[in-house]
Design an enzyme around this catalytic site. Structure first.
Site, PDB file in Angstrom:
ATOM      1  N   CYS A  26      13.346   9.811   8.905  1.00 24.76           N
ATOM      2  CA  CYS A  26      13.151   9.242  10.302  1.00 24.76           C
ATOM      3  C   CYS A  26      14.598   9.593  10.974  1.00 24.76           C
ATOM      4  CB  CYS A  26      12.703   7.865  10.153  1.00 24.76           C
ATOM      5  SG  CYS A  26      13.445   6.834   8.955  1.00 24.76           S
ATOM      6  N   GLU A  76       9.212  14.083  17.450  1.00 27.50           N
ATOM      7  CA  GLU A  76       9.415  14.134  15.972  1.00 27.50           C
ATOM      8  C   GLU A  76       8.916  15.365  15.510  1.00 27.50           C
ATOM      9  OE1 GLU A  76       8.502  10.627  13.501  1.00 27.50           O
ATOM     10  OE2 GLU A  76      10.801  10.774  13.205  1.00 27.50           O
ATOM     11  N   GLU A  96       9.280   0.146  11.013  1.00 32.93           N
ATOM     12  CA  GLU A  96      10.662   1.118  10.821  1.00 32.93           C
ATOM     13  C   GLU A  96       9.813   2.426  11.315  1.00 32.93           C
ATOM     14  OE1 GLU A  96      12.697   3.687   9.979  1.00 32.93           O
ATOM     15  OE2 GLU A  96      12.591   3.222   7.845  1.00 32.93           O
ATOM     16  N   LYS A 137       0.759  -1.160  -0.075  1.00 33.18           N
ATOM     17  CA  LYS A 137      -0.018   0.082   0.061  1.00 33.18           C
ATOM     18  C   LYS A 137       0.868   1.162   0.026  1.00 33.18           C
ATOM     19  CE  LYS A 137      -1.985   2.852   3.007  1.00 33.18           C
ATOM     20  NZ  LYS A 137      -1.649   4.189   2.349  1.00 33.18           N
ATOM     21  N   THR A 192       5.181   6.303  14.649  1.00 31.34           N
ATOM     22  CA  THR A 192       5.195   5.274  15.927  1.00 31.34           C
ATOM     23  C   THR A 192       3.923   5.201  16.380  1.00 31.34           C
ATOM     24  OG1 THR A 192       7.527   5.793  16.461  1.00 31.34           O
ATOM     25  CG2 THR A 192       6.157   5.336  18.227  1.00 31.34           C
TER      26      THR A 192
HETATM   27  P1  NAI Z   1       1.432   7.558   8.922  1.00 28.80           P
HETATM   28  O1  NAI Z   1       2.183   6.824  10.004  1.00 28.80           O
HETATM   29  O2  NAI Z   1      -0.011   7.979   9.241  1.00 28.80           O
HETATM   30  O3  NAI Z   1       1.642   6.985   7.644  1.00 28.80           O
HETATM   31  C1  NAI Z   1       2.428   6.003   7.033  1.00 28.80           C
HETATM   32  C2  NAI Z   1       1.617   5.066   6.188  1.00 28.80           C
HETATM   33  O4  NAI Z   1       0.585   4.392   7.254  1.00 28.80           O
HETATM   34  C3  NAI Z   1       0.805   5.532   5.189  1.00 28.80           C
HETATM   35  O5  NAI Z   1       0.547   4.763   4.164  1.00 28.80           O
HETATM   36  C4  NAI Z   1      -0.710   5.745   5.741  1.00 28.80           C
HETATM   37  O6  NAI Z   1      -1.842   5.448   4.834  1.00 28.80           O
HETATM   38  C5  NAI Z   1      -0.834   4.185   6.663  1.00 28.80           C
HETATM   39  N1  NAI Z   1      -1.483   4.460   7.690  1.00 28.80           N
HETATM   40  C6  NAI Z   1      -2.099   5.419   8.400  1.00 28.80           C
HETATM   41  N2  NAI Z   1      -2.920   5.043   9.536  1.00 28.80           N
HETATM   42  C7  NAI Z   1      -2.787   3.635   9.466  1.00 28.80           C
HETATM   43  C8  NAI Z   1      -3.708   2.610   9.919  1.00 28.80           C
HETATM   44  N3  NAI Z   1      -4.499   2.797  10.981  1.00 28.80           N
HETATM   45  N4  NAI Z   1      -3.556   1.300   9.818  1.00 28.80           N
HETATM   46  C9  NAI Z   1      -2.539   0.895   8.579  1.00 28.80           C
HETATM   47  N5  NAI Z   1      -2.058   1.806   7.787  1.00 28.80           N
HETATM   48  C10 NAI Z   1      -2.366   3.360   8.207  1.00 28.80           C
HETATM   49  O7  NAI Z   1       2.229   8.764   9.002  1.00 28.80           O
HETATM   50  P2  NAI Z   1       1.692  10.343   8.373  1.00 28.80           P
HETATM   51  O8  NAI Z   1       0.490  10.740   8.707  1.00 28.80           O
HETATM   52  O9  NAI Z   1       1.908  10.279   6.932  1.00 28.80           O
HETATM   53  O10 NAI Z   1       2.839  11.544   9.022  1.00 28.80           O
HETATM   54  C11 NAI Z   1       2.709  11.593  10.345  1.00 28.80           C
HETATM   55  C12 NAI Z   1       3.904  11.663  11.077  1.00 28.80           C
HETATM   56  O11 NAI Z   1       4.448  10.313  11.147  1.00 28.80           O
HETATM   57  C13 NAI Z   1       5.056  12.620  10.437  1.00 28.80           C
HETATM   58  O12 NAI Z   1       5.030  13.717  10.976  1.00 28.80           O
HETATM   59  C14 NAI Z   1       6.443  11.852  11.063  1.00 28.80           C
HETATM   60  O13 NAI Z   1       6.708  12.069  12.150  1.00 28.80           O
HETATM   61  C15 NAI Z   1       5.794  10.229  11.045  1.00 28.80           C
HETATM   62  N6  NAI Z   1       6.524   9.698   9.631  1.00 28.80           N
HETATM   63  C16 NAI Z   1       7.553   8.891   9.832  1.00 28.80           C
HETATM   64  C17 NAI Z   1       8.106   8.081   8.887  1.00 28.80           C
HETATM   65  C18 NAI Z   1       9.197   7.441   8.945  1.00 28.80           C
HETATM   66  O14 NAI Z   1      10.159   7.118   8.087  1.00 28.80           O
HETATM   67  N7  NAI Z   1       9.528   6.801   9.973  1.00 28.80           N
HETATM   68  C19 NAI Z   1       7.507   8.450   7.582  1.00 28.80           C
HETATM   69  C20 NAI Z   1       6.217   9.246   7.554  1.00 28.80           C
HETATM   70  C21 NAI Z   1       5.818   9.915   8.726  1.00 28.80           C
END
Ligand code: NAI
Ligand code: MG
Length: 500
Positions: free
Chosen positions: A304, A402, A270, A195, A250
């Protein structure tokens, strides 16, 4: 259909792709969402809608998982020779490389990052990941094991693919994150439902077309687009999925763990970070300034492992912080496709407000602005100026949480304080990465041992390679991406014992 007037700098290949009807790859066919729903894709440099992609929901997830299940249980992929699997991975690498410019354009347009950076970082690293993993396909093996309590048995282990894998990725390196996930799972013989992030689906949808061209059998990789709740959640909870691999926040990582509990599917994560950067007084000042600035400002801080807490020895604090602030002020903000661009916009309106909110909270809690600040001066698009905060304290939100934007907190430390500074560096729920800047060899290695982080860089930051394991201590995750270690995420071990 595309709704924007096309940027004249885009290649013909890219404009053709953008103006095509976007489809998900499910069971070897390019399909719309069952409901016919779509979601908008934005250009972060303007806030305009570029195009629409399918909005998958539970029924689409179910179709994709069913296809992956069939491809695993009955299909050729897990039964193909390792060498044939390796060849397909190599072919994928070649195809991505042939389309390097096009992928760099799509990444820039969709995510906002500079085209010039995507061209030398995101896309070549993607190619390298597929090539590196293509080699592992033929090198997965078990062991023969002497039994500790007797000679009358012959025992060995088999390392077998874990099965159907759900992979959920974020928007910061859309194509590269797809490669980090797909390449090892394919090398191991798994089948996949990937996804893409709702903010950045374009390069992944283009990649899906190339996967098909590379000759992957139907159902081996299914690529879907949709929101986290609508598509990610049912995918993570699906009973026919054996394993979920997630990269993102997280907060959502914890939801994934709960969703996985239904059938106890395996999980790797991750997640976020708040990585410390430690500059000792004997560090080469110029390279420390350059390096610590790029530790936070690379990819607009949307990494990250961004070096977001900058601890500098008091003897060089002013010099280093002035240097980093000067570099920050010089950075040219522009749309990613603009040749003058050194830093593009943040990915989304949501991230823009989140990051500006953090800068404002820092100011409210008493931090000083040494560079940047909440106002970008750019009249449209989600731009945030690279920002340096000083006069922070360990309890501030900007120091603890973060930010995921180009914002660094600079903090001085003193001479006698080596143990205390390591303690302060480790004072976070995260443990993804850290960097140490010094010419003192023994100090560098000693500090590297004491830091509770999955990656420690010495006199560098953000150096990645397909051969190096990457992942988090503490709440930065479970498991490792890349290197030989990532194979553990997609294999399970069987012990076979024969009575002689
Ligand atoms: P997110 O963790 O919500 O999204 C990442 C992925 O998870 C996307 O594909 C999203 O559609 C999916 N997702 C969201 N909710 C889900 C659920 N309940 N069940 C399964 N999949 C789900 O991250 P978002 O909202 O884009 O960014 C928020 C914060 O997350 C950022 O400000 C940053 O701090 C952190 N982040 C960290 C990343 C990393 O590389 N470790 C990458 C992106 C965001
Ligand atoms: Mg989210």
């Amino acid at each position: 259909m595309a709704t924007l007037s096309m940027d004249p700098r885009l290649s013909r290949r890219t404009t053709d792709f953008l103006s095509s009807d976007h489809r998900m790859l499910i069971d070897g066919r390019f399909v719309a969402a069952e409901s016919g729903k779509t979601l908008p894709v934005y250009n972060p440099a303007t806030g305009e809608v570029i195009t629409q992609v399918p909005e998958a929901e539970a029924e689409d997830v179910n179709r994709a998982v069913t296809a992956a299940r069939r491809a695993f249980d009955e299909g050729p992929w897990p039964r193909m020779s390792p060498s044939e699997r390796g060849r397909v991975l190599w072919k994928i690498a070649d195809l991505v490389e042939e389309h390097l410019e096009e992928f760099a354009e799509l990444e820039s347009l969709d995510n906002g990052k500079p085209f010039s950076v995507a061209r030398v970082a995101d896309v070549p690293l993607t190619v390298d990941m597929f090539r590196y993993m293509s080699g592992w396909a033929t090198k997965i093996s078990g062991k023969t094991l002497p039994l500790s309590a007797g000679y009358d048995y012959h025992s060995y282990t088999l390392r077998e693919p874990i099965g159907v894998v759900a992979q959920i990725i974020p928007w910061n390196f859309p194509l590269l994150m797809a490669a980090w996930k797909l390449a090892p799972a394919l090398a191991c013989g798994c089948t996949i439902v990937l996804k893409l992030a709702e903010q950045t689906p374009l390069s992944g949808l283009r990649l899906a077309q190339l996967l098909d061209e590379a000759g992957l059998p139907a159902g081996v990789v299914n690529v879907i687009t949709g929101y986290g709740e609508g598509a990610g959640a049912p995918l993570a909870a699906h009973e026919m999925v054996d394993k979920v691999a997630f990269t993102g926040s997280t907060e959502v990582g914890k939801l994934i763990v709960k969703a996985a509990a239904g059938n106890l599917k395996k999980v790797t994560l991750e997640l976020g970070g708040k990585s410390p950067v430690l500059v000792f007084p004997d560090a080469k000042t110029d390279s420390a300034i350059q390096g610590t600035a790029s530790a936070i400002f690379f990819n607009h801080g949307q990494c990250c492992c961004a070096g977001s807490r900058l601890y500098v020895h008091e003897k060089v604090f002013d010099e280093v912080v002035d240097g980093v602030s000067h570099l920050a002020n010089e950075i040219q903000l522009a749309p990613g496709m603009d040749p003058s661009c050194q830093m593009g916009p943040l990915v989304s309106d949501e991230q823009y407000h989140r990051v500006v909110g953090y800068i404002e909270s820092g100011i409210e809690e008493g931090a000083n602005i040494a560079a940047g600040g909440p106002v970008s001066g750019v009249d449209r698009g989600w731009f945030v100026r690279p920002t340096v905060l000083t006069n922070t304290n360990p309890r501030m939100k900007v120091v603890q949480e973060e930010i995921f934007g180009p914002v660094v907190c600079a903090v001085p430390f003193s001479d006698k304080d080596i143990d205390a500074i390591v303690k302060r560096a480790n004072d976070t729920i995260y443990g993804l990465a850290a960097s140490v800047w010094t010419e003192n060899l023994s100090l560098a290695h000693k500090v590297a041992r004491c830091l509770r982080a999955g990656t420690v860089w010495v006199n560098c930051h953000n150096v990645f390679d397909a051969s190096l394991p990457f992942g988090g201590y503490k709440q930065s995750g479970w498991g490792r991406e890349m290197g030989e270690e990532v194979l553990n995420n997609y294999l399970q071990t069987k012990a076979v014992t024969v009575a002689l």
